[in-house]
Design a protein around this motif. Structure first.
Motif, PDB file in Angstrom:
ATOM      1  N   UNK A 293      77.324  24.631  50.195  1.00  0.00           N
ATOM      2  CA  UNK A 293      76.776  24.789  48.851  1.00  0.00           C
ATOM      3  C   UNK A 293      77.269  25.871  48.344  1.00  0.00           C
ATOM      4  N   UNK A 294      77.055  26.333  47.089  1.00  0.00           N
ATOM      5  CA  UNK A 294      77.452  27.216  46.487  1.00  0.00           C
ATOM      6  C   UNK A 294      76.214  28.322  46.193  1.00  0.00           C
ATOM      7  N   UNK A 295      76.831  29.579  46.581  1.00  0.00           N
ATOM      8  CA  UNK A 295      75.624  30.789  46.508  1.00  0.00           C
ATOM      9  C   UNK A 295      75.232  31.218  45.202  1.00  0.00           C
ATOM     10  N   UNK A 296      74.143  31.744  45.274  1.00  0.00           N
ATOM     11  CA  UNK A 296      73.725  32.208  43.839  1.00  0.00           C
ATOM     12  C   UNK A 296      74.595  33.138  43.087  1.00  0.00           C
ATOM     13  N   UNK A 297      75.171  34.101  43.987  1.00  0.00           N
ATOM     14  CA  UNK A 297      76.422  34.967  43.475  1.00  0.00           C
ATOM     15  C   UNK A 297      77.448  34.279  42.699  1.00  0.00           C
ATOM     16  N   UNK A 298      77.800  33.192  43.611  1.00  0.00           N
ATOM     17  CA  UNK A 298      78.827  32.486  42.705  1.00  0.00           C
ATOM     18  C   UNK A 298      78.670  31.856  41.637  1.00  0.00           C
ATOM     19  N   UNK A 299      77.346  31.003  41.433  1.00  0.00           N
ATOM     20  CA  UNK A 299      76.768  30.582  40.456  1.00  0.00           C
ATOM     21  C   UNK A 299      76.681  31.499  39.144  1.00  0.00           C
ATOM     22  N   UNK A 300      76.544  32.739  39.646  1.00  0.00           N
ATOM     23  CA  UNK A 300      76.149  33.787  38.413  1.00  0.00           C
ATOM     24  C   UNK A 300      77.485  34.118  38.028  1.00  0.00           C
ATOM     25  N   UNK A 301      78.703  34.489  38.784  1.00  0.00           N
ATOM     26  CA  UNK A 301      79.885  34.751  38.302  1.00  0.00           C
ATOM     27  C   UNK A 301      80.404  33.821  37.539  1.00  0.00           C
TER      28      UNK A 301
ATOM     29  N   UNK B 294      76.688  21.432  36.535  1.00  0.00           N
ATOM     30  CA  UNK B 294      76.574  20.480  37.669  1.00  0.00           C
ATOM     31  C   UNK B 294      77.402  21.180  38.942  1.00  0.00           C
ATOM     32  N   UNK B 295      76.928  21.084  40.169  1.00  0.00           N
ATOM     33  CA  UNK B 295      77.542  21.577  41.162  1.00  0.00           C
ATOM     34  C   UNK B 295      77.867  20.403  42.016  1.00  0.00           C
ATOM     35  N   UNK B 296      79.061  19.726  42.243  1.00  0.00           N
ATOM     36  CA  UNK B 296      79.585  18.514  42.820  1.00  0.00           C
ATOM     37  C   UNK B 296      80.060  18.883  44.255  1.00  0.00           C
ATOM     38  N   UNK B 297      79.591  18.186  45.108  1.00  0.00           N
ATOM     39  CA  UNK B 297      80.198  18.107  46.395  1.00  0.00           C
ATOM     40  C   UNK B 297      81.635  17.558  46.506  1.00  0.00           C
ATOM     41  N   UNK B 298      81.909  16.577  46.158  1.00  0.00           N
ATOM     42  CA  UNK B 298      83.207  15.764  46.191  1.00  0.00           C
ATOM     43  C   UNK B 298      83.714  15.358  45.161  1.00  0.00           C
TER      44      UNK B 298
ATOM     45  N   UNK C 139      90.276  33.568  41.063  1.00  0.00           N
ATOM     46  CA  UNK C 139      90.124  34.757  42.063  1.00  0.00           C
ATOM     47  C   UNK C 139      88.803  35.106  42.496  1.00  0.00           C
ATOM     48  N   UNK C 140      87.838  35.070  41.608  1.00  0.00           N
ATOM     49  CA  UNK C 140      86.583  35.410  41.828  1.00  0.00           C
ATOM     50  C   UNK C 140      85.904  34.707  42.704  1.00  0.00           C
ATOM     51  N   UNK C 141      86.198  33.190  42.352  1.00  0.00           N
ATOM     52  CA  UNK C 141      85.478  32.313  43.105  1.00  0.00           C
ATOM     53  C   UNK C 141      86.267  31.677  44.218  1.00  0.00           C
ATOM     54  N   UNK C 142      87.239  32.338  44.534  1.00  0.00           N
ATOM     55  CA  UNK C 142      88.318  31.781  45.667  1.00  0.00           C
ATOM     56  C   UNK C 142      88.475  30.222  45.459  1.00  0.00           C
TER      57      UNK C 142
END
Length: 754
Positions: free
Chosen positions: A200-208, A151-155, A94-97
Motif C-alpha cells: 500500500x502507498x504511504x500517506x507521505x507518498x500520497x502527499x508527494x 485512485x490507488x490501484x494494486x494491479x 524520482x520522488x515516488x521511486x
C-alpha cells in the motif's frame, strides 16, 4: 527543460546507483539529471542502525524538497509546457521511486491527450514513449478526471481501463497512483504514476503525489493562458491583415481567399469554406474551400435550409456540431461529400449584409477536436469583414448604373450649397425623385411640434391635390409615412389600400382613393438622432419597390434633411443675431438712462419679442417690502393700475419669489402645482402657457419677469435662458436705480444740514 540546473545541491558522496537508474539509456536527456540530484551529506562515522535509518529518511525528505523546489522554478520559468510536464513526470518517478509517470491534459474533447511523460524502467528509461489519446469514459485518467477523486490501484494489468496493456506487461507495471489535476475547483487533467509490485502507498507518498498533481494543474492553466494570449495576438494580426486586404483591393476573390485561409489558420481547423448567393437567385455557390479533399465544389449549390449550411442561411444564426455525419438536425443532402471530407466537427456562421444573409463562412475538422465559442467569435468577425468586402465589390460593379443618380444628387447638392430658399430646394427634391424612380407623385412631410409621432405638414409636393396637403395621420400605422417616421426606417407598400400591415383610418383611406395612387414608399428624413419628417413617393400601379429605389430615396431624403438643417441653422443664426442686437440695446438703455421705468419697459418689450410670447410684465420690490409691484406690462388685457402686487408664496409668481428659481407651466389654470391666488388676472389675460424668472441683485430676489401665451404653446429651455439673461440686465438696472436714489437722498440730507 532541465530543472536541475536551476540550483546546485550541497556536495555529497555518490550513492550506489539503483537498478532503475543503472538501466537508463541516454537517448533523451533527463530533466532531473543524475549528476545534479541531491545526495546525502558525508558522514564522519558509521551510525548505529536506528540512527542510520533516521538519517536516510531525512536525506530522502531533503531530496524530495530539493526536487520539488527545482520543479517549481522550472514551472515558473519555462515557456514550453511540454518540458514542464515532462519535468513533473520525471519528478514523480524520482520522488515516488516509480517506473513511469504520465500527465494527461483535458482539451474539452472526447479524449485526453498526453502533456508529458517519463519512463524509468530498464527497457525504456529516458526514451519518449509515444501514446495515443485515451477516451474520457473508458480510461483510468478519464475516470479520475470525471470523479475528481484519486485512485490507488494494486494491479493495473487486471484493470480493464488501463489502455497500454502490452507496455505494462513489458515494463512490469502493476501498482498505480491516479490523481485528478484540479485548478480553481475545475478538473483539467490527470497524473498517472506506475510502479512495480508493491504494498500500500504511504500517506507521505500520497502527499508527494498530490503536490506534483497541484504543480501539473498549474502548468496546464498557465499553458492555456499562454496559448490564449498567443491566439489572441494571432487573431488580431489576422484581422489587421484582412482589413488591409479589404481596404487595398476590390477583387472579391482575393479578399475571400485571405478570409478563408485566415479562418482555417486561427481556428486551427483542417478546412474552411465560403459560399455566396448567386446573383439574382436564392441558391449559394462555393467560392473558397482551402484544405478540402473534394475536387468539385464549383458544381455544388446550397439551397436555403439544405444541410447544416443551409440552416445557417435560413435562420441567420451560427450552427455547430461535433459529429456532422451523425447529427440528425439537418438532412442528408451533402453526406456523400461529408464522408469524402471525413467531417467530424463543423461550424458555420452567416455572412450578413443589411440584415440579409448573403452567404456563409465555415470551418471543419477531420478528428474529434471541438470548435469552441472562441472559434465562433472569430468566425463572426471574419464574416463581418467578408460582408464588407462583398458590399464594396458590389458598389464598385454598380458604379456605372448609379452615374445618372449621382448627377441628380450633385445637382441637388449644388442647389443646397448655393441657396437657402427651402421651398425651392424641396421642390427640386420631389421633382428628381419622381423622375429617377418613375413615379407620378412625390411629397415632403415635416413633423408637427404638437404631435411629433404622427402629425405631419406637407410643405412640398408634385402631382398631389390641394386637399391632400390637409391630410393628417392619426396613429403610427395610418399609412407608410407615419410608420417610417415612428420606426425611423424606409417603409413601402405595394398596395396601400389592401395591405394588412397598415390600419388606415377612414379619412386617410378616403384621401388615398381620391388621389388615385396605390403603391407608396416613405423614407424618414434623419439628421443624427432627430427625425425631421419624411420623403414620400407615390405610384398609381400596384407593385413593390426595389432595393435600388429605396436606396435612391434615402439619398434624396438625406439631401432634403440637409436642406432643412441648413434652413434651421440659418434661422438660428438670424435669431441669435437679433438677440445680440436686442441685448445690446438693453445694455445701452441701462448705461444711458437712470430712469428705472424706461429701462424696465425696454426689458419687458424685449422679453415679449425674443421668446415670441403674447404678453409680458415686470415688477420689483419697492423699499423694504416683500411683495413685488408690477411696474410695466406689454400685450396684457389687464387694466388695473400699477398697484397690482404679488405676495411671496402666492400664485405662480409668488412661488418663484420664494424659491428664487425659474418656473414654467403649459396650462396655468389647470396646473395643480401652483396656487390660484391671482386667477382672475390670468383669466382676464386668457393666459395658458406661462413662465416666470426671478430678478436677483446680490443673490436676493428683487423682482420678477413674466411671459405668457394665450394658447398651449410651451416655452423652451432656450426661452428660459433668454429670460434669465434679461432678468440679469433688469437686476443691474434696479441696483443702479437704488444706488442712484440712495445717492440723491444722501445729497438732499447733506444740503439740508448745510
Amino acid at each position: 527543460g532541465n530543472i536541475s540546473a536551476s540550483s546546485s545541491p550541497a556536495p555529497r558522496h555518490r550513492r550506489p546507483s539503483s537498478r532503475r537508474s543503472a538501466g537508463r539509456t541516454h537517448d533523451y536527456a533527463s530533466t532531473l539529471s543524475k549528476r545534479e540530484r541531491p545526495k546525502p551529506a558525508r558522514r564522519a562515522r558509521i551510525a548505529p542502525e536506528t540512527h542510520g535509518r533516521t538519517l536516510r529518511q531525512a536525506d530522502e525528505r531533503a531530496e524530495r524538497l530539493t526536487t520539488l523546489s527545482r520543479l517549481t522554478r522550472l514551472i515558473t520559468s519555462a515557456t514550453d509546457s511540454a518540458a514542464a510536464f515532462r519535468g513533473i513526470a520525471e519528478a514523480a518517478t524520482i520522488l515516488l521511486k516509480a517506473k513511469m509517470a504520465y500527465v494527461w491534459v483535458d482539451h474539452g474533447d472526447e479524449t485526453l491527450r498526453e502533456g508529458g511523460s517519463f519512463w524509468a524502467g530498464p527497457t525504456v528509461a529516458g526514451h519518449i514513449v509515444r501514446t495515443v489519446p485515451v477516451p474520457r469514459d473508458q480510461s483510468i485518467a478519464g475516470a479520475v478526471l470525471t470523479s475528481c477523486r484519486p485512485e490507488y490501484l494494486e494491479d493495473v494489468q487486471r484493470d480493464p481501463r488501463w489502455r497500454q496493456r502490452a507496455l505494462a506487461e513489458t515494463s512490469d507495471i502493476h501498482a498505480c497512483i491516479a490523481l485528478p489535476l484540479i485548478h480553481h475547483d475545475r478538473a483539467v487533467g490527470a497524473l498517472i504514476v506506475g510502479f512495480g509490485r508493491r504494498g500500500e502507498f504511504t500517506p507521505e507518498e500520497k502527499n508527494v503525489a498530490g503536490l506534483l498533481a497541484d504543480q501539473a494543474a498549474i502548468v496546464i492553466d498557465n499553458a492555456r493562458l499562454y496559448e490564449d494570449a498567443g491566439r489572441r495576438q494571432q487573431e488580431a494580426e489576422l484581422l489587421a491583415d484582412v482589413v488591409r486586404s479589404v481596404n487595398a483591393s476590390l477583387d472579391l476573390a482575393t479578399v475571400l481567399q485571405r478570409i478563408a485561409e485566415g479562418a482555417r489558420e486561427v481556428c486551427r481547423s483542417d478546412m474552411a469554406f465560403i459560399a455566396l448567393r448567386d446573383p439574382g437567385g436564392e441558391t449559394l455557390s462555393f467560392r473558397q474551400w482551402p484544405g478540402a479533399r473534394y475536387e468539385d465544389y464549383r458544381s455544388v449549390q446550397v439551397a436555403p435550409g439544405q444541410g447544416a449550411s443551409g440552416m445557417v442561411v435560413t435562420t441567420g444564426r451560427p450552427f455547430r456540431t461535433d459529429r456532422y455525419l451523425e447529427d440528425t438536425r439537418f438532412g442528408p443532402d451533402f453526406l456523400t461529400v461529408a464522408r469524402i471530407e471525413d467531417l467530424h466537427a463543423y461550424m458555420a456562421v452567416p455572412i450578413t449584409i443589411e440584415d440579409r444573409v448573403e452567404g456563409f463562412l465555415s470551418v471543419a475538422n477531420r478528428d474529434d477536436r471541438r470548435l469552441t465559442d472562441r472559434d465562433e467569435h472569430i468566425l463572426l468577425r471574419l464574416a463581418d469583414h467578408a460582408a464588407v468586402a462583398i458590399h464594396n465589390a458590389r458598389l464598385f460593379a454598380d458604379n456605372a448604373a448609379r452615374r445618372r443618380e449621382a448627377e441628380a444628387l450633385t445637382e441637388l447638392g449644388g442647389a443646397i450649397a448655393s441657396s437657402l430658399e427651402l421651398e425651392k430646394i424641396l421642390s427640386l427634391v420631389v421633382d428628381r425623385a419622381c423622375a429617377l424612380l418613375g413615379t407620378q407623385r412625390s411629397a415632403v412631410a415635416l413633423m408637427s411640434a404638437d404631435r411629433p409621432n404622427t402629425a405631419m405638414l406637407f410643405v412640398a409636393s408634385r402631382g398631389m391635390s390641394r386637399a391632400f396637403q390637409a391630410m393628417r395621420p392619426l396613429h403610427p400605422r395610418d399609412g407608410t409615412t407615419p410608420t417610417a417616421i415612428a420606426e425611423r426606417r424606409p417603409v413601402w407598400s405595394a398596395d396601400l389600400l389592401n395591405d394588412p400591415a397598415f390600419n388606415l383610418t377612414p379619412p386617410t383611406r378616403a384621401a388615398v382613393e381620391a388621389e388615385g395612387y396605390r403603391a407608396v414608399l416613405s423614407v424618414p428624413l434623419l439628421l443624427g438622432d432627430r427625425v425631421l419628417g419624411a420623403l414620400v413617393t407615390y405610384r398609381d400601379d400596384v407593385g413593390p419597390f426595389s432595393d435600388r429605389q429605396v436606396e435612391l430615396m434615402q439619398a434624396f431624403a438625406h439631401q432634403a434633411a440637409l436642406a432643412l438643417e441648413n434652413s434651421r441653422l440659418y434661422e438660428e443664426s438670424e435669431r441669435r443675431r437679433h438677440e445680440s442686437e436686442v441685448f445690446a440695446e438693453v445694455a445701452q438703455a441701462i448705461t444711458s438712462s437712470l430712469d428705472i421705468d424706461t429701462v424696465l419697459r425696454r426689458i419687458t418689450d424685449s422679453a415679449k419679442e425674443l421668446v415670441g410670447s403674447d404678453l409680458a410684465m415686470i415688477g420689483f420690490r419697492e423699499g423694504e417690502t416683500e411683495a413685488v409691484t408690477v411696474r410695466h406690462r406689454v400685450g396684457s388685457r389687464y387694466t388695473s393700475d400699477s398697484t397690482f402686487r404679488i405676495e411671496p408664496g402666492k400664485g405662480f409668481g409668488g412661488q418663484a419669489l420664494l424659491s428664487g428659481r425659474a418656473l414654467r407651466t403649459d396650462d396655468y389654470t389647470n396646473d395643480p402645482n401652483f396656487g390660484k391666488d391671482y386667477l382672475s388676472a390670468v383669466v382676464k389675460d386668457e393666459s395658458v402657457s406661462a413662465m416666470v424668472v426671478p430678478i436677483k441683485s446680490e443673490e436676493r430676489v428683487v423682482g420678477l419677469l413674466y411671459v405668457a401665451n394665450r394658447a398651449r404653446r410651451p416655452f423652451s429651455d432656450h426661452d428660459e435662458a433668454t429670460l434669465l439673461r434679461l432678468a440679469d440686465e433688469a437686476g443691474v438696472a434696479i441696483r443702479n436705480a437704488q444706488l442712484f436714489a440712495s445717492e440723491r437722498e444722501s445729497e438732499r440730507r447733506y444740503r439740508t444740514l448745510v
